[in-house]
Design a protein around this motif. Sequence first.
Motif, PDB file in Angstrom:
ATOM      1  N   SER A 172      -6.455  -2.381   0.712  1.00 13.54           N
ATOM      2  CA  SER A 172      -6.369  -2.621   2.154  1.00 13.54           C
ATOM      3  C   SER A 172      -7.388  -3.667   2.602  1.00 13.54           C
ATOM      4  CB  SER A 172      -6.590  -1.312   2.920  1.00 13.54           C
ATOM      5  OG  SER A 172      -5.596  -0.367   2.593  1.00 13.54           O
ATOM      6  N   ARG A 173      -8.638  -3.538   2.137  1.00 18.31           N
ATOM      7  CA  ARG A 173      -9.680  -4.465   2.577  1.00 18.31           C
ATOM      8  C   ARG A 173      -9.469  -5.861   1.991  1.00 18.31           C
ATOM      9  NH1 ARG A 173     -14.436   0.059   1.548  1.00 18.31           N
ATOM     10  NH2 ARG A 173     -13.978   1.301   3.422  1.00 18.31           N
TER      11      ARG A 173
ATOM     12  N   LYS B  55      -8.305   1.857  -0.586  1.00 16.42           N
ATOM     13  CA  LYS B  55      -9.253   1.173   0.300  1.00 16.42           C
ATOM     14  C   LYS B  55      -9.507  -0.263  -0.171  1.00 16.42           C
ATOM     15  CE  LYS B  55     -12.448   4.479   0.267  1.00 16.42           C
ATOM     16  NZ  LYS B  55     -13.713   5.192   0.604  1.00 16.42           N
TER      17      LYS B  55
ATOM     18  N   THR C 274      -6.926   2.115   6.618  1.00 18.09           N
ATOM     19  CA  THR C 274      -6.235   1.428   5.516  1.00 18.09           C
ATOM     20  C   THR C 274      -4.923   0.838   6.012  1.00 18.09           C
ATOM     21  OG1 THR C 274      -4.936   3.347   4.772  1.00 18.09           O
ATOM     22  CG2 THR C 274      -7.207   3.154   3.936  1.00 18.09           C
TER      23      THR C 274
ATOM     24  N   ASP D  72     -12.695   4.476   7.755  1.00 18.39           N
ATOM     25  CA  ASP D  72     -11.895   3.879   6.688  1.00 18.39           C
ATOM     26  C   ASP D  72     -10.421   3.771   7.070  1.00 18.39           C
ATOM     27  OD1 ASP D  72     -14.019   3.477   4.900  1.00 18.39           O
ATOM     28  OD2 ASP D  72     -13.990   5.603   4.376  1.00 18.39           O
TER      29      ASP D  72
ATOM     30  N   VAL E 113      -9.028  -3.377  10.290  1.00 16.56           N
ATOM     31  CA  VAL E 113      -9.404  -2.840   8.968  1.00 16.56           C
ATOM     32  C   VAL E 113     -10.836  -3.253   8.631  1.00 16.56           C
ATOM     33  CG1 VAL E 113      -8.942  -2.965   6.485  1.00 16.56           C
ATOM     34  CG2 VAL E 113      -7.040  -2.725   8.094  1.00 16.56           C
TER      35      VAL E 113
ATOM     36  N   PRO F 176       0.814  -1.230   0.000  1.00 21.85           N
ATOM     37  CA  PRO F 176       0.000   0.000   0.000  1.00 21.85           C
ATOM     38  C   PRO F 176       0.843   1.273   0.000  1.00 21.85           C
ATOM     39  CG  PRO F 176      -0.878  -1.589   1.569  1.00 21.85           C
ATOM     40  CD  PRO F 176       0.445  -2.116   1.125  1.00 21.85           C
TER      41      PRO F 176
END
Length: 428
Positions: A237-238, A234, A379, A377, A368, A186
């Motif tokens: 990350s998810r 996002k 991340t 949110d 997360v 990321p």
Amino acid sequence: MSTATDRTPLLENGNGAQPPKPFFRRLADSLSSEGEPGWLQSYKFFFFGSYLNVLLVFVPLSFFSHYLNWDAALRFVFSFVAIMPLAALLGTATEQLSLKLGQTLSGLLNASFGNAVEIIVGIAALLQGELRIVQTSLLGSILSNLLLVLGCSFLAGGLKFNESNFQITAAQASLMTLACITLVIPAAYHSSKTHSGLDGGVNATSIAPVIAQLDPKLELGLDGMDAGGLHGLKIISRGTAILLLLVYIAYLIFQLKTHSYLYVPSAEAAEEEEEPEMSILAAGSALLLVTIVTSFCADYLVASIEETANRYSIPKPFIGLILLPIVANAAEHVTSVWMAMKNKMELTIGICVGSSIQIAAFVVPLLVIVGWATHHDLTLFFADFETIVLFVSVLLVNFLIQDGKSNYMEGLMLVTLYLVIALAFWVS
């Protein structure tokens, strides 16, 4: 007494044996306290079994200071100190439950509550919108375990023994490296999108509402990205969080089932089996009680951070990275050093590396997902400096433990790196 015939079963489980007990009867038998310590004896051990529990006096002080709106520093210090014995009590209750639940259930219990304080503090900070505190506290817990706790353990063990030997599985070192890499990606994505955005002339006004929603305090370094970059960050990350949780579940199966022989304790450790000091019901109720009290103290602690940092000029990254992990890791720190001084270095490695894996591969992805569900949110993008710090720390630890030997010089190197990192975050 009936006479034996040719139809009399030779074994109890043969023909004519008693039918199995119903499920609820078996569950009641497993929870019965026959032959176990009573409630009074269990709670006496729980609250008076450690000198650290003297600090429990700060728990009511934390409540009073919050509701009477005392000075921010007092609220911070009282809550900070109150969580230290509560973290130790969480560990005690989890350990006592593990002694009666068998290897698989105890492994799952340790996987869930092994880093309960980090989860509680993280969720409290997340729900209050302190995303920067969430990130730095989790990163600080990993660094504290890998550098400070492991370094002090190597140092203490090395001063008593010339050299200590231990066994580290490739799965542990590799999973820690994988979790570290998932935080680097990321950061690399953010860097590429920020630079491309600068080249293309990002319209800062058009994405200002998006930035304000995702990073209201402009502490996460997201203000240089466009809307598409933020959406992509996002998703990365998810998605990564879900994959890491699946890998962690696979690691538990690997450790507890398919390759459990790799984690069998040595003969000396196996001989020293502990007798439970608490009944199952007492340990379970104590675990629930302490978890609730800890959640309140963590909430008060997080609520006082902003005012304390501003009034007393303490950098928030330093609070999250250095101070908060001390709360969660105080009991682990003492246990790890004590085991190292008894030349039980495998237990020390299990505490330090195992706890770091748990935070990186379970707690971080879990928060997360919680943030996703609660519209906060969070991340996996950490600041470039923090990502580099984590990467070099994991790199140094992997170099030092891959030979399966430790001495005081290796411990000194780990502690030195931790102090350098602490100094850097103090001036940040």
